[in-house]
Scaffold this active site. Structure first.
Site, short mmCIF file in Angstrom:
data_model
loop_
_atom_site.label_atom_id
_atom_site.label_comp_id
_atom_site.label_asym_id
_atom_site.label_seq_id
_atom_site.Cartn_x
_atom_site.Cartn_y
_atom_site.Cartn_z
N LYS A 170 0.86 -1.18 0.00
CA LYS A 170 0.00 0.00 0.00
C LYS A 170 0.89 1.24 0.00
O LYS A 170 1.63 1.49 0.96
CB LYS A 170 -0.92 0.02 1.22
CG LYS A 170 -1.78 1.28 1.30
CD LYS A 170 -2.53 1.38 2.60
CE LYS A 170 -3.20 2.74 2.72
NZ LYS A 170 -3.85 2.96 4.04
N ASN A 196 -9.26 0.92 9.61
CA ASN A 196 -8.54 0.63 10.84
C ASN A 196 -9.22 1.29 12.02
O ASN A 196 -9.76 0.65 12.91
CB ASN A 196 -7.09 1.07 10.71
CG ASN A 196 -6.22 0.68 11.90
OD1 ASN A 196 -5.03 0.87 11.90
ND2 ASN A 196 -6.78 0.10 12.95
#
Length: 256
Positions: free
Chosen positions: A99, A208
């Site tokens: 990422k 998250n």
């Protein structure tokens, strides 16, 4: 029937990607990851000790399970920083699916488009499977795809804000034109946000804070798992058209 998400040479049954930061300890992290059903777990390379594989460490946890690790470059502010960080991850034997995150502003954590594009070019040439975090800009997403990124990851709202999808219209344009998976990254706050992203046609959702900072993270992880699944099914089913006036559910023909 299977509905696998394919990114590069990888295939995943779950369309929920989850992060490993902000939990109170490794035990809570483990429980939340397992409850989420996620197969891809992202780790901030600059915020963990990558060499610490001792019992009870975060790296021991993520490397001991079935997850595909998605190392990310959170905290990098230049293309050079991001590239060097991911090269280090490769040397340590962490997956080549990465990422890319190049921040342009420390307060909003918005990405730097120019530096992201520059880093993506280098990483793709070096054989990385690149998933770039980017602004919800259809042009930037198209350029990243043209470079060779395996997916694009536009934000729904600023990182950690929990504001939900602020601009569904841009996301719809990105989805309409993209030939690679579109994964919403950042801004999801609750299960309905995840479901909306999937109903719009996104291929996945990465989160998250929405799980880690919930009052009950494990229960929220389960809710996100179900929301992503439900949203995907609703998208594939095709919603009814919206109408201004009522429409009777039962037929009117043959009424007494």
């Amino acid at each position: 029937m299977t509905d696998a998400l394919k990114i590069g040479g990888h295939s995943f049954d779950s369309r929920l990607f989850v992060g490993t930061g902000k939990y109170k300890d490794v035990d809570e992290t483990r429980a939340a990851l397992e409850a989420s059903g996620a197969e891809v777990v992202t780790v901030a390379l600059r915020r963990v000790d990558l060499k610490d594989r001792s019992s009870g460490s975060l790296m021991e946890l993520v490397l001991s399970k079935r997850w595909t690790i998605l190392p990310n470059t959170a905290g990098c502010y230049t293309a050079d920083e991001a590239v060097r960080t991911l090269r280090l991850a490769r040397e340590l034997g962490i997956a080549d699916v990465v990422k890319l995150e190049v921040i342009g502003d420390p307060k909003t954590l918005y990405p730097d488009n120019e530096q992201t594009l520059e880093a993506a070019k280098t990483l793709v040439k070096e054989g990385f499977t690149v998933l770039p975090y980017c602004i919800d800009d259809p042009i930037v997403c198209r350029k990243l795809e043209d470079i060779g990124c395996a997916a694009v990851m536009p934000l729904a709202a600023p990182i950690g804000s929990g504001l939900g999808i602020r601009n569904p219209y841009n996301l719809r344009i990105i989805i309409e034109h993209a030939k690679v998976p579109v994964i919403v990254d950042a801004g999801v706050g609750t299960a309905s946000d995840a479901a909306v992203a999937m109903e719009l046609g996104c291929d996945g959702v990465l989160m998250n804070t929405a799980i880690a900072l919930a009052q009950k993270p494990i229960q929220m992880a389960e809710a996100m798992r179900e929301a992503v699944s439900a949203g995907r099914k609703a998208f594939l089913a095709g919603r009814m058209p919206k109408k201004l006036y009522a429409s009777a559910s039962s037929p009117e023909a043959g009424l007494i």
